[in-house]
Every structure is written in structure tokens, then in C-alpha cells.
Design a protein around this motif. Structure first.
Motif, PDB file in Angstrom:
ATOM      1  N   ALA A  58       6.655   0.544   1.950  1.00 31.49           N
ATOM      2  CA  ALA A  58       6.233  -0.281   1.091  1.00 31.49           C
ATOM      3  C   ALA A  58       4.962   0.351   0.020  1.00 31.49           C
TER       4      ALA A  58
ATOM      5  N   ALA B  14       4.484   1.073  -3.419  1.00 26.87           N
ATOM      6  CA  ALA B  14       3.823   1.347  -4.957  1.00 26.87           C
ATOM      7  C   ALA B  14       2.683   1.593  -5.065  1.00 26.87           C
TER       8      ALA B  14
ATOM      9  N   TRP C 220       3.921  -3.512  -8.548  1.00 28.71           N
ATOM     10  CA  TRP C 220       4.005  -4.181  -7.203  1.00 28.71           C
ATOM     11  C   TRP C 220       2.508  -5.011  -7.631  1.00 28.71           C
ATOM     12  N   SER C 221       2.514  -6.355  -6.455  1.00 27.79           N
ATOM     13  CA  SER C 221       2.299  -6.829  -6.519  1.00 27.79           C
ATOM     14  C   SER C 221       0.299  -7.424  -7.590  1.00 27.79           C
TER      15      SER C 221
ATOM     16  N   GLN D 294       7.851  -8.223  -7.923  1.00 29.98           N
ATOM     17  CA  GLN D 294       7.218  -8.277  -6.763  1.00 29.98           C
ATOM     18  C   GLN D 294       8.626  -7.428  -6.644  1.00 29.98           C
TER      19      GLN D 294
END
Ligand code: SAJ
Length: 435
Positions: A132, A136, A143-144, A152
Motif C-alpha cells: 500500500a 501511495a 491516496w487518502s 481511496q
């Protein structure tokens, strides 16, 4: 031009990826199967399975002819991705993550936001988190908190746990563990797997899911190591290990596994090392079990050479090259080590390898001086020593008459009933009970 967005893309069309893709496709999902090997892609698009696995052919050819499974070399756009690439043992006993890194690099540019990315490959603890973080890093837009309005990407781990030879049954009926980095990701993955999984679906965090898979195979490795060590002890003490285990297993809480020539395959002989690598100081038992199992092929060779001290030019029939019964897979098979070492330590002996599932002499044996595989009757007729390494069904049919006058080492304990018929020269223990 509008490009197709698949329901699911499965990256890696091997023993796990191909059946997974085919079963989802058979359930009505539009599935892309992705593999770097053009020959694999072509075979799948013809509806063929490029390896031997019961019942898989009909599901793959059905899914392809329905138009629900299409194989390709490029990663397409999809709503969900399953990564099922190899994570083999690297030099130094860690995991070789290069296939996974390549898969993630090929996948990253295709993401649009909101996709589910499932790692199925057996992985060391922390891999899903690192995967992850990698995504990212290369796609911060998705991404968040990064991209305005971008959804996301959900990364989860769901380890495969199916047994080669029973893949089609176990993929549908085994319970499944799903480890999410977020609860939402785990729930989305659960919804997807419910399409193919009739077993219980159990949710946890990603690192626990990674460890669950490693622990299952390590449990088995440690228990097989106990059986293998018992067999070596029994050889020294002159005890029949098969009878001993049978008797001990009458106890309601004892279930000793079966000794053998060693532990093969790409899972049980590999996965415990990932735990040792992650916590070397704390995994003494796990490391020792691996070492016990890795030492077993050498013990088997010692027993053969002890039997032949006065007959170095004897003929040795080696029954079974695959890593376990009734399959054709010789990779990481203990038989490879045993045959290579026999050829090295007994240069005057004639070694006749036999395996009904292996047509051509495996590449690993090409530099041993052995030139060909042999048929069972031919090898039995010529042999002074019969060394049984795999309990293939065909070998169960060998009769006491076939073994008359021969020295027999049965590492799988399938010929126990014929010990009386076999004139064995014991070295400490009865050679025919070598497990
Ligand atoms: N073996 C023994 N004695 C035994 C049992 C096995 O010596 O009592 C040997 C076999 O001969 C073989 C090796 O162990 O050389 C492994 O064989 P296996 O049939 O136990 O397992 P695999 O490697 O084919 O598949 C395992 C399975 N794991 C468990 O049963 C916990 C499977 O469910 C996993 O999905 C698979 O590893 C994997 O992909 O990790």
C-alpha cells in the motif's frame, strides 16, 4: 474509444491465479487473466490449462468459451485486482519480492481510484502494508486525503490455502482469511470472495492474515520434522517407525504425521523461513524443524550407501521423483537431492529413476550421468536396491515377488506388509524400515 473495465483482473496465471480467475469467470464475473508469459496467455485463450490439475480444464475452457475469461500480458483497467505471483525463497532465506514489485509497478498506472487490490501470494509479515505504501508513493493522487474527490484504493491480503491436487474443491469450500488495512477494504473483499467461497470468511488485519498462512504451513513443517526425526532415531535403535507411530496414534490426543524422504514443494519447505527471517532470535524451533526436514534426504542417501559398502557398482531403482504422491511436480522435490547425491557418492552404481508422472528426465538430473527415465517393470527387474521415495498409486501395486532378492528402502512406509518377504541387510536397524 471506450476501453473495457473488467470486474476483476487476476495477475499471475499459475497454480492459484488461473483457477481463481476461471472460477470467478464461471460465476459470471468478467475476468482478465494477466501473465507475463505469452505462451501461458495463448494457452488460456485457447481454453487450455498449461499444467496438470484435476477438474481445472473444464472450468477454464468453459469460462473462456463463455467470453468471461480473457488472458492478456498487459494489466487492464478493472474494479478489483487479485495478485497471485510467486514469492519464492531468496538467497539467505528471505522472500524474493521481485515478481510482486513488478506486478505492483504494472498495476499502479491503471488505477483510477476506489479499486480493491488483493494480495493472495504468500507473503512475509508487513508486505501488504508495504505494498500500500508503494502504491501511495507512485500514485499519491489516489491516496487518502491527497487527490481532491479521488476515492481511496483498498489494499487487502487474502492468502490462498488450497492443496495442489484438490485446488478446484478447496477453492470453493475452504474457509478464507481476509486481512484489511481498513475495515472498509476487508468488507469489500469479503463481498467479492462470497461469489466463489462457500466456506466461512474470517476478517482480520493484514499482518495477522499474512502470519496465518505462514503459521499453517509452519505447523505442518514442524510436525513433519518430528516424524522425520523419529524415523532417524528409530533407524538407530532398530525400531519400526511405522508401527511405533501407529501405536502412539491410538492415544486420543496424539497424531504423529508420516515421515518421508524430506519435505518438498514450494510452500511448506519455504514459508517457515519467512517467519525465521522476520524474527530470527525468537524462531529457534521453527528453524530447527526446517533443518531436520532438509537433512532427511541426506540421511536416506547415507542408508543407501551403508547398504552398498561392498557393492559399489550395484543397480539402484529410485521409485518416485515428484514432491508428493500422484502429481507431476518435481520442483523442490527431495528426490532431486537424493538422486543427485547418490550419483555423486556412488559413481560406479547404475541409477534407474522411475516415475509414472514424469516422462522426461528432469533438468536438475541432467548433469548426474543418468540419461533417461525407466519403466517400473524394467527398473524392478534390474535392481539390486529398490529405493521408494514417493507413494504414487502405481507403486502400491508392487508385490513381494517383485521385490524378492532385493534390498529395499521404503521411505514412505507403503510396503510394510512385505517386510518378511524382503531379504534386507540391516545396518543397525532394519533397512526396510527406513522412513
Ligand atoms: N509430507 C510428509 N509427511 C506428511 C505430510 C506431508 O513428509 O505427513 C511431505 C509431502 O510428501 C511433501 C510435503 O510434505 O513433500 C508437502 O506436502 P503437503 O501435501 O503436506 O502440502 P503442499 O505443499 O502440497 O500444500 C501445502 C498445504 N498446506 C497445509 O496443508 C497446511 C496447502 O493447503 C497450501 O495451500 C499449500 O501448502 C500452499 O500453497 O502454501
Amino acid at each position: 474509444m471506450q476501453t473495457t473495465v473488467y470486474d476483476l483482473a487476476v495477475i499471475g496465471l499459475g497454480y492459484i491465479g488461473l483457477p481463481t480467475a476461471a472460477i470467478f469467470a464461471a460465476k459470471g464475473k468478467l475476468v482478465a487473466g494477466v501473465d507475463v508469459k505469452q505462451a501461458t496467455v495463448d494457452a488460456v485463450n485457447r481454453g487450455e490449462v498449461p499444467f496438470v490439475e484435476p477438474d481445472m480444464g473444464v472450468v477454464v475452457s468453459g469460462a473462456v468459451s463463455l467470453g468471461n475469461l480473457v488472458a492478456m500480458t498487459e494489466v487492464p483497467h478493472a474494479n478489483a485486482y487479485i495478485i497471485a505471483v510467486p514469492t519464492p525463497l531468496a538467497e539467505g532465506k528471505g522472500a524474493d519480492m521481485s515478481y510482486l514489485t513488478s506486478a505492483v509497478e504494472a498495476l499502479a498506472p491503471k488505477l483510477r481510484g476506489g479499486e480493491l487490490v488483493i494480495l493472495e501470494s504468500t507473503s512475509p509479515p508487513g508486505t501488504t502494508e508495504r505494498l500500500a505504501a508503494h502504491l501511495a508513493r507512485v500514485r499519491p493522487d489516489l491516496w487518502s486525503g491527497a487527490g481532491e474527490g479521488a476515492a481511496q484504493v483498498h489494499v487487502v491480503h487474502s492468502p490462498e490455502r488450497v492443496l495442489p491436487g484438490r485446488i478446484m474443491i478447496e477453492m470453493a469450500t475452504n474457509d478464507r482469511v481476509i486481512g484489511g488495512l481498513t475495515d472498509e477494504g476487508a468488507q469489500l473483499a469479503k463481498k467479492l470472495y462470497e461469489v466463489i467461497c462457500q466456506g466461512e470468511i474470517l476478517l482480520t488485519d493484514a499482518t495477522t492474515a499474512e502470519m496465518t498462512k505462514l503459521v499453517e504451513n509452519t505447523f505442518r513443517d514442524v510436525n513433519i520434522a518430528f516424524a522425520n526425526e523419529l524415523s532417524v532415531i528409530c533407524d538407530k535403535l532398530g525400531i519400526d517407525v511405522w508401527r511405533l507411530i501407529e501405536l502412539a496414534n491410538h492415544h486420543p490426543r496424539v497424531n504423529v504425521l508420516r515421515p518421508g524422504p524430506g519435505v518438498g514443494g514450494h510452500c511448506i519447505a519455504v514459508d517457515p523461513w519467512f517467519i525465521v527471517d522476520a524474527a530470527p532470535q525468537e524462531s529457534g524451533l521453527i528453524r530447527t524443524a526446517r533443518e531436520v526436514n532438509d537433512a532427511k534426504p541426506h540421511h536416506v542417501v547415507d542408508r543407501v550407501t551403508e547398504l552398498l559398502t561392498d557393492r559399489e557398482s550395484a543397480t539402484v531403482a529410485v521409485l518416485g521423483l515428484a514432491f508428493k504422491a500422484n502429481i507431476d511436480d518435481v520442483r523442490e522435490s527431495p528426490s532431486m537431492t537424493i538422486v543427485q547425491e547418490l550419483a555423486r557418492r556412488l559413481p560406479l552404481a547404475t541409477i534407474l529413476p522411475v516415475d509414472p508422472h514424469v516422462e522426461d528426465l528432469p533438468a536438475a538430473l541432467k548433469n548426474t550421468g543418468i540419461t533417461a527415465m525407466h519403466s517400473l517393470p524394467e527398473a524392478l527387474a534390474a535392481a539390486d536396491v529398490v529405493l521408494l521415495l514417493v507413494d504414487h498409486d502405481q507403486f502400491l501395486a508392487v508385490t513381494p515377488q517383485d521385490l524378492e532378492g532385493k534390498l529395499v528402502i521404503d521411505t514412505k512406509g507403503i510396503w510394510n506388509d512385505r517386510q518378511a518377504a524382503v531379504p534386507v541387510q540391516p545396518v543397525l536397524a532394519g533397512a526396510d524400515s527406513v522412513g
